[in-house]
Design a protein around this motif. Structure first.
Motif, PDB file in Angstrom:
ATOM      1  N   THR A   1       0.794  -1.226   0.000  1.00  0.00           N
ATOM      2  CA  THR A   1       0.000   0.000   0.000  1.00  0.00           C
ATOM      3  C   THR A   1       0.825   1.274   0.000  1.00  0.00           C
ATOM      4  O   THR A   1       0.537   2.205  -0.743  1.00  0.00           O
ATOM      5  CB  THR A   1      -0.945   0.014   1.228  1.00  0.00           C
ATOM      6  OG1 THR A   1      -1.727  -1.179   1.212  1.00  0.00           O
ATOM      7  CG2 THR A   1      -1.861   1.220   1.186  1.00  0.00           C
ATOM      8  N   ASP A   2       1.878   1.313   0.827  1.00  0.00           N
ATOM      9  CA  ASP A   2       2.656   2.544   0.951  1.00  0.00           C
ATOM     10  C   ASP A   2       3.858   2.598   0.007  1.00  0.00           C
ATOM     11  O   ASP A   2       4.704   3.463   0.127  1.00  0.00           O
ATOM     12  CB  ASP A   2       3.134   2.714   2.394  1.00  0.00           C
ATOM     13  CG  ASP A   2       4.064   1.587   2.830  1.00  0.00           C
ATOM     14  OD1 ASP A   2       4.107   0.541   2.147  1.00  0.00           O
ATOM     15  OD2 ASP A   2       4.751   1.746   3.855  1.00  0.00           O
ATOM     16  N   GLU A   3       3.903   1.683  -0.959  1.00  0.00           N
ATOM     17  CA  GLU A   3       5.063   1.622  -1.854  1.00  0.00           C
ATOM     18  C   GLU A   3       4.802   2.231  -3.223  1.00  0.00           C
ATOM     19  O   GLU A   3       5.675   2.196  -4.089  1.00  0.00           O
ATOM     20  CB  GLU A   3       5.523   0.168  -2.017  1.00  0.00           C
ATOM     21  CG  GLU A   3       6.085  -0.419  -0.736  1.00  0.00           C
ATOM     22  CD  GLU A   3       6.473  -1.874  -0.855  1.00  0.00           C
ATOM     23  OE1 GLU A   3       7.116  -2.382   0.078  1.00  0.00           O
ATOM     24  OE2 GLU A   3       6.119  -2.524  -1.873  1.00  0.00           O
ATOM     25  N   PHE A   4       3.631   2.807  -3.441  1.00  0.00           N
ATOM     26  CA  PHE A   4       3.302   3.441  -4.723  1.00  0.00           C
ATOM     27  C   PHE A   4       2.814   4.855  -4.454  1.00  0.00           C
ATOM     28  O   PHE A   4       1.794   5.044  -3.794  1.00  0.00           O
ATOM     29  CB  PHE A   4       2.233   2.651  -5.476  1.00  0.00           C
ATOM     30  CG  PHE A   4       1.936   3.168  -6.855  1.00  0.00           C
ATOM     31  CD1 PHE A   4       2.656   2.717  -7.952  1.00  0.00           C
ATOM     32  CD2 PHE A   4       0.928   4.102  -7.062  1.00  0.00           C
ATOM     33  CE1 PHE A   4       2.382   3.188  -9.235  1.00  0.00           C
ATOM     34  CE2 PHE A   4       0.640   4.583  -8.332  1.00  0.00           C
ATOM     35  CZ  PHE A   4       1.371   4.119  -9.430  1.00  0.00           C
ATOM     36  N   ILE A   5       3.566   5.822  -4.929  1.00  0.00           N
ATOM     37  CA  ILE A   5       3.217   7.237  -4.745  1.00  0.00           C
ATOM     38  C   ILE A   5       2.960   7.831  -6.128  1.00  0.00           C
ATOM     39  O   ILE A   5       3.885   8.031  -6.916  1.00  0.00           O
ATOM     40  CB  ILE A   5       4.356   7.995  -4.030  1.00  0.00           C
ATOM     41  CG1 ILE A   5       4.643   7.363  -2.666  1.00  0.00           C
ATOM     42  CG2 ILE A   5       4.011   9.480  -3.892  1.00  0.00           C
ATOM     43  CD1 ILE A   5       5.939   7.826  -2.028  1.00  0.00           C
ATOM     44  N   GLU A   6       1.685   8.063  -6.418  1.00  0.00           N
ATOM     45  CA  GLU A   6       1.318   8.610  -7.724  1.00  0.00           C
ATOM     46  C   GLU A   6       1.470  10.132  -7.691  1.00  0.00           C
ATOM     47  O   GLU A   6       0.899  10.808  -6.826  1.00  0.00           O
ATOM     48  CB  GLU A   6      -0.121   8.231  -8.073  1.00  0.00           C
ATOM     49  CG  GLU A   6      -0.508   8.576  -9.500  1.00  0.00           C
ATOM     50  CD  GLU A   6      -1.878   8.024  -9.862  1.00  0.00           C
ATOM     51  OE1 GLU A   6      -2.045   7.547 -10.984  1.00  0.00           O
ATOM     52  OE2 GLU A   6      -2.800   8.071  -8.997  1.00  0.00           O
TER      53      GLU A   6
END
Length: 199
Positions: free
Chosen positions: A123-128
């Motif tokens: 969840t916290d590993e993708f920053i759009e």
């Protein structure tokens, strides 16, 4: 495309957490999306430099650069665009597992393709990061002369002209590059990473 058979995942003894501990920071995908000319590549270059100066391990994947090698067999149809992003997503997942901040600058025009990459990692590993600029602003900048060629019919399936761009619904970060400079945009991202304790 034929699928691989008779394959079994082989676990490493060194984990993602081990690599992160060695590096002294978390790892994640910083996914820059936006129209051609919005500033994705320029911001990602300066952000990588800023992170490097802080001793943070990074790797940058740029749309044009990747099409020189890994994805040189792909065109710009909707199917090829989807496969382009699928491959980049898988490479980015490996980079996160290696303990790196992976900066990806791709138009990536479709929600479903970006969402598919998001689902590959935790969840916290993708920053759009939505690099927002109007078509008019991007066309005025036209750093590579691509809009001019698209308007002349020399380039087909060009995003914003004769192919769609689906803006992110709920990006972690939005950078309006008609108002923010490259340096200001980098500071917004660095502040986010500090506030969320990524760095």
């Amino acid at each position: 495309m034929t699928k691989s058979t008779n394959i079994v995942w082989h676990e490493s003894e060194v984990t993602k957490e081990d690599r992160r501990n060695l590096n002294g920071h978390k790892s994640a995908i910083l996914w820059f999306t936006g129209l051609s000319g919005s500033g994705k590549s320029a911001i990602s270059v300066k952000l990588e430099t800023a992170l490097h100066k802080k001793g943070i391990h990074t790797y940058r994947l740029d749309g044009d650069n990747v099409r020189h090698g890994l994805n040189k067999n792909l065109g710009f149809s909707s199917e090829d665009r989807t496969e382009n992003i699928r491959r980049i997503g898988e490479v980015s997942k490996l980079m996160v597992d290696a303990g790196l901040f992976t900066l990806t600058a791709f138009i990536s025009p479709y929600h479903k393709d970006r969402d598919q990459v998001r689902e590959l990692v935790e969840t916290d590993e993708f920053i759009e990061i939505y690099v927002k600029a109007s078509l008019e602003a991007c066309e005025k900048r036209d750093p590579k002369g691509l809009y001019k060629k698209a308007r002349l019919g020399e380039i087909k399936n060009f995003t914003g002209i004769d192919a769609p761009y689906e803006a992110p619904r709920e990006p972690e970060i939005t950078l309006d590059t008609t108002k923010l400079s490259i340096e200001e945009s980098v500071e917004v991202i660095l502040t986010y990473l500090k506030d969320k304790k990524y760095i």
